[in-house]
Enzyme design. Structure first.
Site, PDB file in Angstrom:
ATOM      1  N   LYS A 120       0.827  -1.217   0.000  1.00  0.00           N
ATOM      2  CA  LYS A 120       0.000   0.000   0.000  1.00  0.00           C
ATOM      3  C   LYS A 120       0.856   1.260   0.000  1.00  0.00           C
ATOM      4  O   LYS A 120       0.482   2.265  -0.589  1.00  0.00           O
ATOM      5  CB  LYS A 120      -0.958   0.008   1.187  1.00  0.00           C
ATOM      6  CG  LYS A 120      -2.010  -1.085   1.043  1.00  0.00           C
ATOM      7  CD  LYS A 120      -3.309  -0.818   1.733  1.00  0.00           C
ATOM      8  CE  LYS A 120      -4.341  -1.796   1.179  1.00  0.00           C
ATOM      9  NZ  LYS A 120      -5.584  -1.852   1.811  1.00  0.00           N
ATOM     10  N   LYS A 139      -4.822  -8.163  -6.706  1.00  0.00           N
ATOM     11  CA  LYS A 139      -6.081  -8.360  -5.982  1.00  0.00           C
ATOM     12  C   LYS A 139      -7.141  -7.350  -6.431  1.00  0.00           C
ATOM     13  O   LYS A 139      -6.807  -6.208  -6.733  1.00  0.00           O
ATOM     14  CB  LYS A 139      -5.744  -8.159  -4.497  1.00  0.00           C
ATOM     15  CG  LYS A 139      -6.874  -8.281  -3.522  1.00  0.00           C
ATOM     16  CD  LYS A 139      -6.365  -8.065  -2.096  1.00  0.00           C
ATOM     17  CE  LYS A 139      -6.624  -6.652  -1.618  1.00  0.00           C
ATOM     18  NZ  LYS A 139      -7.620  -6.500  -0.578  1.00  0.00           N
ATOM     19  N   LYS A 164     -11.274  -2.140  -3.539  1.00  0.00           N
ATOM     20  CA  LYS A 164     -12.172  -0.982  -3.637  1.00  0.00           C
ATOM     21  C   LYS A 164     -11.436   0.212  -4.230  1.00  0.00           C
ATOM     22  O   LYS A 164     -12.006   1.007  -4.958  1.00  0.00           O
ATOM     23  CB  LYS A 164     -12.623  -0.533  -2.239  1.00  0.00           C
ATOM     24  CG  LYS A 164     -13.460  -1.507  -1.487  1.00  0.00           C
ATOM     25  CD  LYS A 164     -13.880  -0.832  -0.160  1.00  0.00           C
ATOM     26  CE  LYS A 164     -13.946  -1.822   0.961  1.00  0.00           C
ATOM     27  NZ  LYS A 164     -12.689  -2.012   1.677  1.00  0.00           N
TER      28      LYS A 164
END
Ligand code: AQP
Length: 341
Positions: A118, A202, A205
């Site tokens: 991230k 993956k 959202k």
């Protein structure tokens, strides 16, 4: 007290950080709903404190929290059977997280691959909260002495870290088995639903393009269009599952089909062996529309009555607090904090 002496209790959560995806649904929410029953007490949380580890527009966060709650309710999470609430309404989460920040080691956090993914090349610029996220996640679960954590594959390392935190706390403060060491539950064909444009990433959202994910609010045409445009290879589906090795996009679509129809990838391959994408993709789109349309209509109905969602969350927070507060107080006592009232 041993781990088995703790009440069998499930805790899991989802961030209100955007539209709920098919990955969140198949990897988490659908399974959470199926776990309601006599075996476990179930506690499900909209983890808004986790959401703000990356920027969330303040004017949108409350509504995003309601929308994730609506997705959970529409997917079968029953507020009578489960405790359903949003994290920031139960202050004990943040308080226990602080104690765990003082138990967890920096070296442990440095090993977390999700943080590396991230933060990317930007690690100096991301929030301290993003780095400390696994300690808050440990607090979420251990605050309820939860014993089982159903999650997608991406959260496995965080559950292992929470076991380390529980063990170190119990050792440091000489409270054997005060905190249980929770077990991750990662099972089924959809523990890692992949991005429709790149089968090695993956589905998220917050991914860059809307075409790479199916949102729970997508209408039938959008779902069909996204599956039609999903990246695949030119080969037809093989005779056996082994034939999908090194074909990540094809494998992902087969897994999604299996997850949506509550069957196994083997069964899907047995049915569609030799089929080309011209046959499989429309069948997958039809299945997805049939399964997701009732959920999205129910979500829309619930979102028309935000006061009812707020009432459910308020009641859930009260029930959560009844379990959490005595455990937090005992934790403070074990740490040696002065309590005068
Ligand atoms: N692609 C996925 N496949 C299977 N399970 C998934 N989960 C998330 N993506 C997939 C599971 O959904 C639950 C809630 O996740 P979360 O919202 O707390 O955080 P996340 O894993 O970071 O989800 P996203 O969609 O990737 O959100 P953003 O983009 O905001 O970070 C978890 O159990 C997770 O495993």
């Amino acid at each position: 007290m041993t781990a088995t002496a703790h009440t069998p209790r499930v805790f899991s959560g989802i961030k209100p950080s955007g539209d709920v995806t098919l990955g969140n649904y198949l990897g988490a929410i659908k399974r959470w709903s199926e776990m309601q029953g006599p075996t476990f007490e179930t506690i499900y949380c909209v983890v808004d404190l986790h959401a703000i580890t990356v920027w969330q527009e303040p004017s949108e966060l409350a509504n995003a929290t309601r929308e994730v709650t609506a997705a959970m309710l529409a997917s079968g999470i029953d507020p009578e059977k489960s405790i359903l609430f949003n994290q920031s309404q139960v202050h004990a989460h943040a308080e226990l997280a602080w104690i765990f920040n003082c138990v967890a080691r920096v070296g442990w956090m440095n090993r977390m691959t999700q943080f590396k993914d991230k933060a990317g090349k930007n690690a100096e610029q991301v929030s301290l909260g993003l780095y400390a996220y696994p300690a808050l996640m440990a607090a979420d679960v251990l605050l309820y002495h939860a014993t089982h954590v159903p999650v997608g594959e991406d959260q496995k390392q965080h559950v292992e870290l929470m076991r380390d935190i529980a063990t170190k706390f119990n050792n440091d403060f000489k409270a054997p088995d005060f905190f249980p060491t929770p077990e991750p539950i990662i099972e089924g064909p959809s523990t890692r639903v992949m991005n429709l444009r790149d089968g090695t990433k993956k589905m998220s959202k917050s991914g860059d393009s809307d075409m790479e994910r199916i949102n729970m609010t997508d209408d039938a045409d959008t779902i069909s269009k996204k599956f039609k445009k999903a990246r695949t290879d030119p080969e037809p589906l093989p005779e056996t599952l082994e034939g999908l090795k090194d074909r990540p996009e094809a494998r992902n679509l087969v897994d999604i089909y299996a997850g949506l129809s509550s069957t196994t990838p083997e069964t899907v391959i047995a049915e569609y062996a030799g089929a080309g994408w011209g046959r499989f993709k429309p069948a997958l789109a039809d299945l997805a529309v049939a399964k997701l349309s009732p959920i999205s209509s129910e979500m829309a109905r619930l979102m028309n009555d935000p006061a009812e969602i707020d009432r459910i969350l308020a009641r859930g927070a009260e029930r959560a607090e009844e379990i959490a507060q005595p455990i937090l107080e005992k934790t403070y006592e074990l740490v040696g904090m002065l309590r005068t009232r």
